[in-house]
Write a protein that holds these residues in place. Structure first.
Motif, PDB file in Angstrom:
ATOM      1  N   ASP A  86       0.825  -1.205   0.000  1.00 38.21           N
ATOM      2  CA  ASP A  86       0.000   0.000   0.000  1.00 38.21           C
ATOM      3  C   ASP A  86       0.862   1.260   0.000  1.00 38.21           C
ATOM      4  O   ASP A  86       0.513   2.257  -0.643  1.00 38.21           O
ATOM      5  N   ARG A  87       1.987   1.233   0.696  1.00 38.88           N
ATOM      6  CA  ARG A  87       2.873   2.398   0.744  1.00 38.88           C
ATOM      7  C   ARG A  87       3.507   2.673  -0.620  1.00 38.88           C
ATOM      8  O   ARG A  87       3.758   3.828  -0.977  1.00 38.88           O
ATOM      9  N   LEU A  88       3.797   1.630  -1.368  1.00 39.45           N
ATOM     10  CA  LEU A  88       4.490   1.773  -2.639  1.00 39.45           C
ATOM     11  C   LEU A  88       3.552   1.840  -3.834  1.00 39.45           C
ATOM     12  O   LEU A  88       4.005   2.028  -4.967  1.00 39.45           O
ATOM     13  N   ASP A  89       2.279   1.696  -3.601  1.00 37.62           N
ATOM     14  CA  ASP A  89       1.295   1.738  -4.679  1.00 37.62           C
ATOM     15  C   ASP A  89       1.248   3.141  -5.293  1.00 37.62           C
ATOM     16  O   ASP A  89       0.988   4.117  -4.586  1.00 37.62           O
ATOM     17  N   PRO A  90       1.513   3.267  -6.593  1.00 37.65           N
ATOM     18  CA  PRO A  90       1.475   4.600  -7.227  1.00 37.65           C
ATOM     19  C   PRO A  90       0.138   5.313  -7.036  1.00 37.65           C
ATOM     20  O   PRO A  90       0.090   6.549  -7.039  1.00 37.65           O
ATOM     21  N   ALA A  91      -0.931   4.561  -6.855  1.00 39.68           N
ATOM     22  CA  ALA A  91      -2.249   5.178  -6.656  1.00 39.68           C
ATOM     23  C   ALA A  91      -2.314   5.976  -5.364  1.00 39.68           C
ATOM     24  O   ALA A  91      -3.182   6.835  -5.203  1.00 39.68           O
ATOM     25  N   ASN A  92      -1.385   5.716  -4.442  1.00 38.32           N
ATOM     26  CA  ASN A  92      -1.379   6.414  -3.150  1.00 38.32           C
ATOM     27  C   ASN A  92      -0.263   7.449  -3.052  1.00 38.32           C
ATOM     28  O   ASN A  92       0.004   7.953  -1.964  1.00 38.32           O
ATOM     29  N   SER A  93       0.370   7.768  -4.187  1.00 43.15           N
ATOM     30  CA  SER A  93       1.565   8.616  -4.126  1.00 43.15           C
ATOM     31  C   SER A  93       1.289  10.016  -3.576  1.00 43.15           C
ATOM     32  O   SER A  93       2.142  10.601  -2.912  1.00 43.15           O
ATOM     33  N   ARG A  94       0.112  10.564  -3.843  1.00 42.22           N
ATOM     34  CA  ARG A  94      -0.193  11.897  -3.306  1.00 42.22           C
ATOM     35  C   ARG A  94      -0.247  11.875  -1.781  1.00 42.22           C
ATOM     36  O   ARG A  94       0.109  12.855  -1.118  1.00 42.22           O
ATOM     37  N   GLU A  95      -0.701  10.769  -1.224  1.00 44.45           N
ATOM     38  CA  GLU A  95      -0.793  10.654   0.236  1.00 44.45           C
ATOM     39  C   GLU A  95       0.545  10.345   0.880  1.00 44.45           C
ATOM     40  O   GLU A  95       0.702  10.510   2.097  1.00 44.45           O
ATOM     41  N   THR A  96       1.490   9.887   0.093  1.00 43.07           N
ATOM     42  CA  THR A  96       2.804   9.560   0.638  1.00 43.07           C
ATOM     43  C   THR A  96       3.831  10.632   0.294  1.00 43.07           C
ATOM     44  O   THR A  96       5.025  10.363   0.214  1.00 43.07           O
ATOM     45  N   GLY A  97       3.322  11.866   0.089  1.00 49.01           N
ATOM     46  CA  GLY A  97       4.229  12.977  -0.172  1.00 49.01           C
ATOM     47  C   GLY A  97       4.891  12.895  -1.533  1.00 49.01           C
ATOM     48  O   GLY A  97       6.087  13.151  -1.659  1.00 49.01           O
ATOM     49  N   GLY A  98       4.124  12.508  -2.541  1.00 49.27           N
ATOM     50  CA  GLY A  98       4.699  12.404  -3.877  1.00 49.27           C
ATOM     51  C   GLY A  98       5.574  11.183  -4.034  1.00 49.27           C
ATOM     52  O   GLY A  98       6.559  11.203  -4.775  1.00 49.27           O
ATOM     53  N   GLY A  99       5.219  10.122  -3.308  1.00 49.17           N
ATOM     54  CA  GLY A  99       5.986   8.886  -3.407  1.00 49.17           C
ATOM     55  C   GLY A  99       7.190   8.832  -2.495  1.00 49.17           C
ATOM     56  O   GLY A  99       8.103   8.026  -2.710  1.00 49.17           O
ATOM     57  N   ARG A 100       7.223   9.685  -1.474  1.00 55.24           N
ATOM     58  CA  ARG A 100       8.383   9.698  -0.563  1.00 55.24           C
ATOM     59  C   ARG A 100       8.383   8.523   0.406  1.00 55.24           C
ATOM     60  O   ARG A 100       9.407   8.222   1.020  1.00 55.24           O
ATOM     61  N   ALA A 101       7.251   7.857   0.565  1.00 56.29           N
ATOM     62  CA  ALA A 101       7.203   6.725   1.487  1.00 56.29           C
ATOM     63  C   ALA A 101       8.029   5.570   0.935  1.00 56.29           C
ATOM     64  O   ALA A 101       7.981   5.264  -0.255  1.00 56.29           O
ATOM     65  N   ARG A 102       8.784   4.950   1.793  1.00 53.26           N
ATOM     66  CA  ARG A 102       9.585   3.792   1.429  1.00 53.26           C
ATOM     67  C   ARG A 102       9.019   2.567   2.142  1.00 53.26           C
ATOM     68  O   ARG A 102       8.249   2.683   3.090  1.00 53.26           O
ATOM     69  N   ALA A 103       9.432   1.409   1.685  1.00 49.33           N
ATOM     70  CA  ALA A 103       9.022   0.183   2.366  1.00 49.33           C
ATOM     71  C   ALA A 103       9.534   0.216   3.803  1.00 49.33           C
ATOM     72  O   ALA A 103      10.672   0.633   4.069  1.00 49.33           O
TER      73      ALA A 103
END
Length: 219
Positions: A86-103
């Motif tokens: 879920d953290r790495l899913d591109p569909a959630n990139s806006r919620e992870t700070g533009g994809g800043r979330a890492r595994a």
């Protein structure tokens, strides 16, 4: 770990087994308070859904399973994989700070804290972030000697296990202070998950997240 806790952010969330739990997603409908059982630690504590304190689980220790269960260990690791998916899913990139979330890295000491809390909820017949001794997640994690800058906790009890819990967490609205936000928070770097099951088949699930302090290099 430094003794300065003023910069730490604490977000604590409670989940419920029914789909109706997700109908209480926003902080305006929750109850907020400041933890008082962890000295020198500050933060905001959000409850979603009905007040968790005093919610009863399956009564009686006659329902307790054996203390070790390889199947539950496998389920914990499966839930870890779901969280990272879920953290790495591109569909959630806006919620992870533009994809800043890492595994998230698995932290076994953090998992031990999570397992102990899940077991405690089952054995002591309650469902809450604060245990019967008045200890918050921050107090439990700190007592285990785990350094952290931010932390979050999701808890759930259900009959379907890891997949049902993760689905309920992620079904919540985007861009809210909720379980979904904990899972997708790019500030977290490590996770520990603890799952226990009583003899009637009910699961007690705890996800503990931490963002570890930055390491300062010295010459």
């Amino acid at each position: 770990m430094t003794s300065n806790h003023s910069c730490r952010a604490i977000v604590l969330l409670a989940a419920f087994p029914a789909i109706s739990a997700v109908s209480f997603p926003g902080p305006a409908q929750g109850q907020t308070s400041t933890p008082t059982t962890a000295p020198n630690q500050t933060g905001v504590w959000h409850h979603f859904g009905p007040r968790a304190h005093g919610t009863t689980a399956t009564p009686g220790k006659s329902n307790l399973p054996p203390k070790t269960n390889p199947r539950l260990t496998e389920m914990e690791r499966a839930l870890w994989a779901m969280v990272n998916h879920d953290r790495l899913d591109p569909a959630n990139s806006r919620e992870t700070g533009g994809g800043r979330a890492r595994a998230l890295h698995w932290n076994e000491r953090l998992a031990e804290v999570a397992r102990a809390h899940s077991r405690d909820m089952m054995e002591q017949n309650f469902f809450d972030h604060v245990d019967r001794q008045g200890k918050t997640p921050a107090a439990r994690i700190t007592a285990a000697g785990i350094p952290w800058r931010e932390l979050g906790e999701n808890i759930a009890t259900n009959g379907g296990g890891a997949g049902e819990a993760e689905a309920d967490f992620m079904h919540e609205p985007r861009f809210q202070h909720n379980h979904r936000a904990n899972i997708l928070n790019p500030k977290y770097t490590e996770v520990g998950i603890g799952i226990v099951q009583d003899r009637r088949g009910r699961y007690y699930i705890t996800q503990d997240f931490v963002g570890t302090p930055s390491v300062t290099k010295t010459r």
